[in-house]
Design a protein around this motif. Structure first.
Motif: not given
Length: 150
Positions: A126-150
């Motif tokens: 599915r396509w998700f808006a960056p502000h509406d990501l699923p809770g069951e998401m890999q945290e490292a991938h969430r940081r990549l979507v938001h371009r945060e450093r891990s």
């Protein structure tokens, strides 16, 4: 002794030097991830069958094959897992992972195609808006979507 080793090294050909280095040094598995976005900025997430329960949502990901560029790995993995085509953009992550694993991630832009899931590996896409990501998401991938450093 050092001078002899240097002299022998310089006498060997490039391909022989490469093979010696390959045998002497660690060989890494390279995990490659694509942060695929559409023209509206939504991100493509996949629900992976083999990932841990409760953390199955994540970005298209796979291992690089021998003699494959990492950009080609992103294109191949997205195509194999979803049937979609992408244009690969900038490198957004390069780090050593667990033991002999290297992790690489690229931004990518949806280029076309029809969604066709590899139902062996992928349960849903599915396509998700960056502000509406699923809770069951890999945290490292969430940081990549938001371009945060891990």
């Amino acid at each position: 002794m050092k001078k002899l080793i240097v002299r022998l090294w310089r006498l060997t050909s490039g391909s022989l030097q490469w093979r010696i280095n390959w045998l002497r040094h660690a060989t890494f598995m390279v995990g490659v991830t694509g942060v695929v976005r559409d023209k509206d900025g939504n991100v493509l997430l996949l629900k992976h069958r083999f990932w841990p329960e409760g953390r199955q949502w994540g970005l298209p990901t796979g291992y690089a094959n021998r003699s494959e560029t990492f950009e080609d790995t992103v294109r191949r993995e997205v195509r194999e897992e979803t049937g979609l085509e992408v244009h690969v953009g900038e490198l957004v992550r390069l780090r050593s992972g667990y033991r002999l694993r290297l992790e690489v991630a690229y931004e990518a832009e949806f280029a076309g195609g029809t969604l066709r899931l590899d139902d062996f590996e992928i349960l849903e896409a599915r396509w998700f808006a960056p502000h509406d990501l699923p809770g069951e998401m890999q945290e490292a991938h969430r940081r990549l979507v938001h371009r945060e450093r891990s």
